[in-house]
Design a protein around this motif. Structure first.
Motif, short mmCIF file in Angstrom:
data_model
loop_
_atom_site.label_atom_id
_atom_site.label_comp_id
_atom_site.label_asym_id
_atom_site.label_seq_id
_atom_site.Cartn_x
_atom_site.Cartn_y
_atom_site.Cartn_z
N GLU A 99 0.82 -1.20 0.00
CA GLU A 99 0.00 0.00 0.00
C GLU A 99 0.86 1.26 0.00
O GLU A 99 0.54 2.25 -0.66
CB GLU A 99 -0.95 -0.01 1.20
N GLN A 100 1.98 1.22 0.74
CA GLN A 100 2.87 2.38 0.77
C GLN A 100 3.53 2.59 -0.58
O GLN A 100 3.70 3.72 -1.04
CB GLN A 100 3.93 2.22 1.85
N LEU A 101 3.90 1.50 -1.26
CA LEU A 101 4.48 1.63 -2.60
C LEU A 101 3.48 2.23 -3.58
O LEU A 101 3.85 3.00 -4.47
CB LEU A 101 4.96 0.26 -3.09
N ASN A 102 2.20 1.89 -3.43
CA ASN A 102 1.16 2.51 -4.26
C ASN A 102 1.14 4.02 -4.06
O ASN A 102 1.09 4.80 -5.02
CB ASN A 102 -0.21 1.92 -3.93
N LEU A 103 1.18 4.45 -2.80
CA LEU A 103 1.17 5.88 -2.49
C LEU A 103 2.43 6.57 -3.00
O LEU A 103 2.38 7.71 -3.49
CB LEU A 103 1.02 6.10 -0.98
N ASP A 104 3.58 5.89 -2.88
CA ASP A 104 4.83 6.47 -3.37
C ASP A 104 4.76 6.70 -4.89
O ASP A 104 5.20 7.73 -5.40
CB ASP A 104 6.02 5.57 -3.05
N GLN A 105 4.21 5.72 -5.62
CA GLN A 105 4.12 5.88 -7.07
C GLN A 105 3.14 6.98 -7.45
O GLN A 105 3.37 7.74 -8.39
CB GLN A 105 3.69 4.56 -7.72
N ILE A 106 2.04 7.08 -6.71
CA ILE A 106 1.07 8.16 -6.96
C ILE A 106 1.73 9.51 -6.72
O ILE A 106 1.54 10.46 -7.49
CB ILE A 106 -0.17 7.97 -6.06
N MET A 149 -5.01 3.62 -12.66
CA MET A 149 -5.59 4.30 -11.50
C MET A 149 -4.54 5.13 -10.76
O MET A 149 -4.85 6.21 -10.24
CB MET A 149 -6.22 3.28 -10.55
N LYS A 150 -3.29 4.67 -10.74
CA LYS A 150 -2.25 5.46 -10.09
C LYS A 150 -1.96 6.74 -10.87
O LYS A 150 -1.66 7.78 -10.28
CB LYS A 150 -0.98 4.62 -9.90
N LEU A 151 -2.09 6.68 -12.20
CA LEU A 151 -1.94 7.89 -13.01
C LEU A 151 -3.06 8.88 -12.72
O LEU A 151 -2.84 10.08 -12.57
CB LEU A 151 -1.93 7.53 -14.50
#
Length: 330
Positions: A99-106, A149-151
């Motif tokens: 989940e943290q990696l998702n936030l970092d990429q966002i 979705m991250k974009l």
């Protein structure tokens, strides 16, 4: 794991490279968002975050100790094999890291957006990004694993950093709830939409024009928006219930000396409507069709659009029959 570390390194490098180029009011919102959302914020070497690094690290280490103590207590108070507890702890840790990696990429995507739109972000503002908004954004953003979705979430974040209040909390929740099929339908809806802009802002209307008959009678089905598909979009709160509402668009007609009060935006390009016959063109210009809701209208500028040549051709013909020509404007 090497790719993840590389991604975090890129984020830190990007953050550092932005410091000198971001206007100070924008920088404040950017750092506020980053310090909450991203692990890269721990190591930003700036005076703005002096003292924050130790605070964030201490908070992180405290959470680790709390989780460890909770795990020890569980192990002591329930009759469960230690291997099971170890496996459960590893699974929980893996989930948190993902989940943290998702936030970092966002956050990285948002940083890249702010860099690429640097010239558009010169406007001075004293508005501060809301804590409530950031909390909601974090709750939903951490669960987004797909690149698309991250974009989109990166665009949500950079837009809110640039101008707090651009995206409502309801809009964040709405985009988070879309399944794959609904997301594809929404992309098609946005790709077919026109919107009225005054001074660069959408004013009160974004819609898909129905050229003949009502959209409720499948007049848009050949473009991928059948009555059943419209019902799905309506259930998600993306379009209003009246599939044949109308809005006057005479403000988009080009008058003498190439003056225009508002532009029509279609496919991320601005157009005016040039009369081909000053006596015969439609003076009222009521455009009927499917109207996007407020939340969908907020999302419209950040959704990647598809090209639908057949619809564009039919749109041009539709205006030609009203003695108007779609004229590209700067």
């Amino acid at each position: 794991m090497g790719n993840d570390t590389s991604g975090l390194s890129k984020l830190t490098d990007t953050v550092e490279s932005m410091i000198s180029g971001v206007p100070s009011p924008l920088r404040k919102n950017f750092f506020k968002a980053l310090s909450q959302l991203s692990t890269a914020a721990i190591n930003i070497p700036t005076t703005w975050l002096e003292g924050k690094s130790a605070e964030i690290k201490a908070s992180y280490e405290a959470r680790v100790q709390i989780i460890k103590r909770q795990g020890d207590n569980i192990a002591e108070n329930i009759e469960t094999p230690k291997e099971y507890i170890t496996k459960a702890s590893e699974k929980y840790a893996s989930k948190v890291i993902k989940e943290q990696l998702n936030l970092d990429q966002i956050a990285l995507n948002a940083a890249n957006n702010l860099i690429s739109e640097g010239e558009k972000n010169k406007e001075d503002t004293t508005e501060e990004i809301s804590d409530d908004w950031l909390n909601e954004f974090e709750n939903y953003g951490r669960l987004k694993s797909s690149d698309d979705m991250k974009l989109i979430f990166g665009k949500l974040l950079s837009g809110e950093i640039s101008k707090p209040g651009t995206f409502s909390i309801r809009t964040i929740r709405l985009i988070s709830q879309l399944d794959n099929d609904a997301a594809k339908l929404f992309q098609r809806l946005c790709s077919l939409s026109i919107s009225m802009h005054l001074g660069g802002k959408i004013i009160s209307d974004a819609r898909v024009v129905s050229f003949q008959g009502s959209a409720a009678s499948n007049s848009l089905s050949k473009y991928g928006l059948s009555f059943d598909n419209l019902n799905i979009l309506q259930e998600y709160g993306l379009i209003i219930t009246d599939y044949n509402s109308y809005m006057p668009y005479p403000l988009c007609v080009i008058y003498e000396n190439n003056r225009i009060a508002a532009s029509i935006v279609f496919g991320n390009k601005h157009y005016g409507l040039l009369p081909t016959d000053n006596d015969k063109y439609d003076k009222e210009l009521k455009l009927s069709g499917v109207t996007l809701t407020k939340a969908a209208t907020e999302l419209l500028p950040i959704i990647p659009l598809e090209e639908v040549p057949e619809y564009k051709s039919d749109l041009e013909t539709f205006f030609e029959n009203k003695f108007l020509k779609l004229q590209l404007i700067k």
